[in-house]
Design a protein around this motif. Structure first.
Motif, PDB file in Angstrom:
ATOM      1  N   LYS A  28      29.604  -8.323  29.582  1.00 31.76           N
ATOM      2  CA  LYS A  28      28.489  -7.886  30.422  1.00 31.76           C
ATOM      3  C   LYS A  28      27.487  -7.035  29.633  1.00 31.76           C
ATOM      4  O   LYS A  28      27.797  -6.490  28.576  1.00 31.76           O
ATOM      5  N   LYS A  29      26.308  -6.934  30.177  1.00 32.55           N
ATOM      6  CA  LYS A  29      25.261  -6.096  29.597  1.00 32.55           C
ATOM      7  C   LYS A  29      25.261  -4.765  30.335  1.00 32.55           C
ATOM      8  O   LYS A  29      24.941  -4.693  31.518  1.00 32.55           O
ATOM      9  N   VAL A  30      25.637  -3.718  29.622  1.00 34.70           N
ATOM     10  CA  VAL A  30      25.821  -2.393  30.211  1.00 34.70           C
ATOM     11  C   VAL A  30      24.792  -1.423  29.634  1.00 34.70           C
ATOM     12  O   VAL A  30      24.589  -1.372  28.416  1.00 34.70           O
ATOM     13  N   GLY A  31      24.152  -0.666  30.498  1.00 36.10           N
ATOM     14  CA  GLY A  31      23.103   0.240  30.040  1.00 36.10           C
ATOM     15  C   GLY A  31      23.469   1.709  30.124  1.00 36.10           C
ATOM     16  O   GLY A  31      24.268   2.127  30.968  1.00 36.10           O
ATOM     17  N   ASN A  32      22.893   2.477  29.230  1.00 37.24           N
ATOM     18  CA  ASN A  32      23.005   3.938  29.263  1.00 37.24           C
ATOM     19  C   ASN A  32      21.788   4.523  28.554  1.00 37.24           C
ATOM     20  O   ASN A  32      21.192   3.881  27.700  1.00 37.24           O
ATOM     21  N   TRP A  33      21.452   5.772  28.889  1.00 36.19           N
ATOM     22  CA  TRP A  33      20.254   6.412  28.339  1.00 36.19           C
ATOM     23  C   TRP A  33      20.424   6.835  26.892  1.00 36.19           C
ATOM     24  O   TRP A  33      19.455   7.154  26.218  1.00 36.19           O
ATOM     25  N   MET A  34      21.667   6.891  26.425  1.00 36.50           N
ATOM     26  CA  MET A  34      21.988   7.319  25.053  1.00 36.50           C
ATOM     27  C   MET A  34      21.535   8.774  24.843  1.00 36.50           C
ATOM     28  O   MET A  34      21.351   9.517  25.777  1.00 36.50           O
ATOM     29  N   GLY A  35      21.379   9.155  23.579  1.00 39.49           N
ATOM     30  CA  GLY A  35      20.923  10.509  23.269  1.00 39.49           C
ATOM     31  C   GLY A  35      21.872  11.607  23.709  1.00 39.49           C
ATOM     32  O   GLY A  35      21.454  12.718  24.026  1.00 39.49           O
ATOM     33  N   GLY A  36      23.199  11.297  23.752  1.00 45.53           N
ATOM     34  CA  GLY A  36      24.181  12.292  24.169  1.00 45.53           C
ATOM     35  C   GLY A  36      24.720  12.056  25.557  1.00 45.53           C
ATOM     36  O   GLY A  36      25.613  12.774  26.008  1.00 45.53           O
ATOM     37  N   ASN A  37      24.203  11.057  26.242  1.00 46.27           N
ATOM     38  CA  ASN A  37      24.666  10.754  27.600  1.00 46.27           C
ATOM     39  C   ASN A  37      25.722   9.647  27.631  1.00 46.27           C
ATOM     40  O   ASN A  37      26.271   9.337  28.682  1.00 46.27           O
ATOM     41  N   GLU A  38      25.978   9.039  26.480  1.00 43.48           N
ATOM     42  CA  GLU A  38      26.785   7.822  26.448  1.00 43.48           C
ATOM     43  C   GLU A  38      28.279   8.012  26.218  1.00 43.48           C
ATOM     44  O   GLU A  38      29.060   7.066  26.313  1.00 43.48           O
ATOM     45  N   PHE A  39      28.710   9.241  25.943  1.00 45.73           N
ATOM     46  CA  PHE A  39      30.074   9.435  25.458  1.00 45.73           C
ATOM     47  C   PHE A  39      31.161   9.110  26.483  1.00 45.73           C
ATOM     48  O   PHE A  39      32.228   8.616  26.136  1.00 45.73           O
ATOM     49  N   GLU A  40      30.913   9.383  27.744  1.00 43.53           N
ATOM     50  CA  GLU A  40      31.903   9.023  28.759  1.00 43.53           C
ATOM     51  C   GLU A  40      32.108   7.516  28.814  1.00 43.53           C
ATOM     52  O   GLU A  40      33.223   7.023  29.000  1.00 43.53           O
ATOM     53  N   LEU A  41      31.025   6.776  28.649  1.00 39.41           N
ATOM     54  CA  LEU A  41      31.136   5.319  28.678  1.00 39.41           C
ATOM     55  C   LEU A  41      31.829   4.791  27.428  1.00 39.41           C
ATOM     56  O   LEU A  41      32.604   3.832  27.494  1.00 39.41           O
ATOM     57  N   LEU A  42      31.572   5.407  26.294  1.00 38.05           N
ATOM     58  CA  LEU A  42      32.272   5.014  25.075  1.00 38.05           C
ATOM     59  C   LEU A  42      33.772   5.226  25.238  1.00 38.05           C
ATOM     60  O   LEU A  42      34.589   4.400  24.798  1.00 38.05           O
ATOM     61  N   ALA A  43      34.126   6.324  25.891  1.00 40.21           N
ATOM     62  CA  ALA A  43      35.543   6.583  26.163  1.00 40.21           C
ATOM     63  C   ALA A  43      36.105   5.533  27.113  1.00 40.21           C
ATOM     64  O   ALA A  43      37.241   5.077  26.955  1.00 40.21           O
ATOM     65  N   LEU A  44      35.312   5.142  28.082  1.00 44.00           N
ATOM     66  CA  LEU A  44      35.751   4.108  29.030  1.00 44.00           C
ATOM     67  C   LEU A  44      35.981   2.781  28.301  1.00 44.00           C
ATOM     68  O   LEU A  44      36.998   2.111  28.514  1.00 44.00           O
ATOM     69  N   PHE A  45      35.045   2.412  27.436  1.00 43.85           N
ATOM     70  CA  PHE A  45      35.199   1.156  26.685  1.00 43.85           C
ATOM     71  C   PHE A  45      36.463   1.192  25.826  1.00 43.85           C
ATOM     72  O   PHE A  45      37.232   0.230  25.777  1.00 43.85           O
ATOM     73  N   ASP A  46      36.664   2.307  25.142  1.00 41.03           N
ATOM     74  CA  ASP A  46      37.835   2.415  24.276  1.00 41.03           C
ATOM     75  C   ASP A  46      39.137   2.380  25.076  1.00 41.03           C
ATOM     76  O   ASP A  46      40.148   1.851  24.608  1.00 41.03           O
ATOM     77  N   LYS A  47      39.090   2.938  26.270  1.00 42.53           N
ATOM     78  CA  LYS A  47      40.276   2.922  27.122  1.00 42.53           C
ATOM     79  C   LYS A  47      40.726   1.488  27.396  1.00 42.53           C
ATOM     80  O   LYS A  47      41.926   1.190  27.438  1.00 42.53           O
ATOM     81  N   TYR A  48      39.755   0.599  27.567  1.00 40.35           N
ATOM     82  CA  TYR A  48      40.073  -0.800  27.873  1.00 40.35           C
ATOM     83  C   TYR A  48      40.031  -1.694  26.628  1.00 40.35           C
ATOM     84  O   TYR A  48      40.098  -2.919  26.736  1.00 40.35           O
TER      85      TYR A  48
END
Length: 348
Positions: free
Chosen positions: A146-166
Motif C-alpha cells: 500500500k501507499k502510506v503517507g506521513n508528514w516526515m520531519g520527525g513525525n514518522e517514527f511511530e509508523l516506522l516502528a509499526l512497519f518494523d513490528k510487522y
C-alpha cells in the motif's frame, strides 16, 4: 494693605510652583517605576511545532489570561511550519523552549544537540493511520503493498516502528511517502492510508462528509508502538542559567492548560486571535480542542499532574525508538529528561 496682599499673593504663587514641581517629580517617578516594572519582565521564546491551533491552546490561554506576565515573563509564541524543526530552533538559540514529540527529540539528542525535556503535556499518542474501507486495510497486516503517507520531519517514527513490528521494509514492502499538510492526497485517492491526528486531520476527513463507518483506523496506542508526543524541551545551556525562569514558564503554562481543558470555548477564542485569518474555523478548532483535552488529561488522569513525565512511558518510548531504529543506541534517560523544573514549578 496692598503690600500685605502682594506678599500673600507672592506666597500663594510660590506654594503653587512648589506643588507643581512636586507633582512633576512624582509623575516622573511613576513613569520610571512603570518602565522598570516593564523592564523586569524576562523575555522567553516558545517555538511551536506547527501553526497556532488548539493543539497548543494552553499556552495561548496563559497568554490571554496574563499568567505569563504574572510570573514576570514576556513570552513570545513563535509559529512553526513545514520547514521548521523545533529541536533545531531551540538548539541554535532561536527559541528557549520548544514543543515537539519525544520520538523526534531522542534522535536530536543522540546527534549531540544540547536539549533536555522538562515536561510532557500529552500523555497519550494522537496518531492514527486512516484509510477508506474500499482500500481493504482492516489491520496493520494489510499495509503490505500500500501507499502510506506521513508528514516526515520527525513525525514518522511511530509508523516506522509499526512497519518494523510487522516486518515491513518501508522501501520494498510498501510505499512510504511524504504527505502534505492537508488531507487532499487522501481525499483524492492518492494515498491508501494517511497519517492523521485525532484532533486535526481525522476531523478534517469527517468534515469532508466521510462517515466514520466508511473508514478504517489503525491506532498507535492499540498497536503498542505509541510514543509520547507533545512535550516541552529546553536548550541545556540556557536552562542551566534560567531554571527559575523555566519553572515560572511551566507554572503559567500548566494553569493555562487546566483552564483550556475546563473552558474549551474560551481556549479556542484565544487560539483564533493568533491563528492566521481564514486558515481555520472556530468549529474545527472546537473539535480539535475536545480531542486535545483527552490527550492532556486522559480518562482517569489527575489534572493536577498536567505536564508530568511518566518514567515508565518515557522509557517505553525510548525503548521502541531504539528497537525500531529511531535511535542507534539506548537513550541515556538521565540526560534525556528532568523532573527538576516541574518540581520547582510545583514548589517542591
Amino acid at each position: 494693605m496692598k503690600r500685605e496682599f502682594k506678599k500673600t499673593r507672592r506666597g500663594i504663587i510660590l506654594v503653587v510652583m512648589a506643588l507643581s514641581l512636586l507633582l512633576a517629580a512624582c509623575s516622573k517617578d511613576n513613569e520610571s517605576s512603570a518602565g522598570t516594572s516593564s523592564e523586569k519582565l524576562t523575555p522567553i521564546k516558545l517555538q511551536l511545532k506547527w501553526v497556532p491551533q488548539a493543539q497548543f491552546a494552553g499556552y495561548f490561554v496563559a497568554m490571554e489570561k496574563g499568567y505569563f506576565k504574572d510570573e514576570g515573563l514576556d513570552v513570545t509564541i513563535v509559529p512553526g511550519g513545514p520547514d521548521i524543526v523545533p529541536e533545531q530552533q531551540v538548539s541554535n538559540g532561536a527559541a528557549n523552549i520548544g514543543i515537539g514529540w519525544v520520538a523526534s527529540l531522542l534522535p536530536h539528542q543522540e546527534q549531540g544537540l544540547p536539549l533536555v525535556q522538562i515536561a510532557q503535556m500529552y500523555q497519550k499518542s494522537g496518531l492514527l493511520l486512516v484509510s477508506k474501507k474500499e482500500k481493504g486495510i482492516q489491520t496493520a497486516e494489510d499495509l503490505a503493498g500500500k501507499k502510506v503517507g506521513n508528514w516526515m520531519g520527525g513525525n514518522e517514527f511511530e509508523l516506522l516502528a509499526l512497519f518494523d513490528k510487522y516486518g515491513y521494509d518501508q522501501n520494498k514492502d510498501l510505499s512510504f511517502v511524504k504527505q502534505g499538510f492537508t488531507m487532499d492526497q487522501f481525499l483524492g485517492g492518492d494515498l491508501d492510508a494517511a497519517s492523521a491526528m485525532t484532533y486535526n486531520e481525522y476531523q478534517v476527513v469527517l468534515e469532508e462528509g466521510i462517515s466514520e463507518s466508511d473508514l478504517n483506523v489503525i491506532d498507535m496506542n492499540d498497536e503498542g508502538v505509541a510514543m509520547l508526543e507533545d512535550n516541552l524541551f529546553a536548550n541545556k545551556e540556557w536552562l542551566s542559567e534560567n531554571k527559575e525562569v523555566a519553572a515560572k514558564f511551566l507554572r503559567a503554562s500548566i494553569k493555562g492548560w487546566k483552564d483550556a481543558v475546563e473552558n474549551q470555548e474560551f481556549a479556542v477564542d484565544a487560539v483564533m486571535k493568533a491563528a492566521e485569518g481564514g486558515s481555520t474555523s472556530k468549529d474545527h478548532q472546537l473539535k480539535m480542542m475536545s480531542e486535545v483535552a483527552k490527550l492532556v488529561v486522559p480518562e482517569g488522569f489527575d489534572a493536577d499532574k498536567i505536564g508530568a513525565i511518566d518514567d515508565a512511558m518515557f522509557k517505553q518510548t525510548a525503548d521502541i525508538a531504539h528497537e525500531f531504529g529511531v535511535i542507534e543506541k539506548p537513550a541515556n534517560l538521565d540526560d534525556a529528561y528532568t523532573h527538576e523544573i516541574l518540581e520547582m514549578a510545583a514548589g517542591k
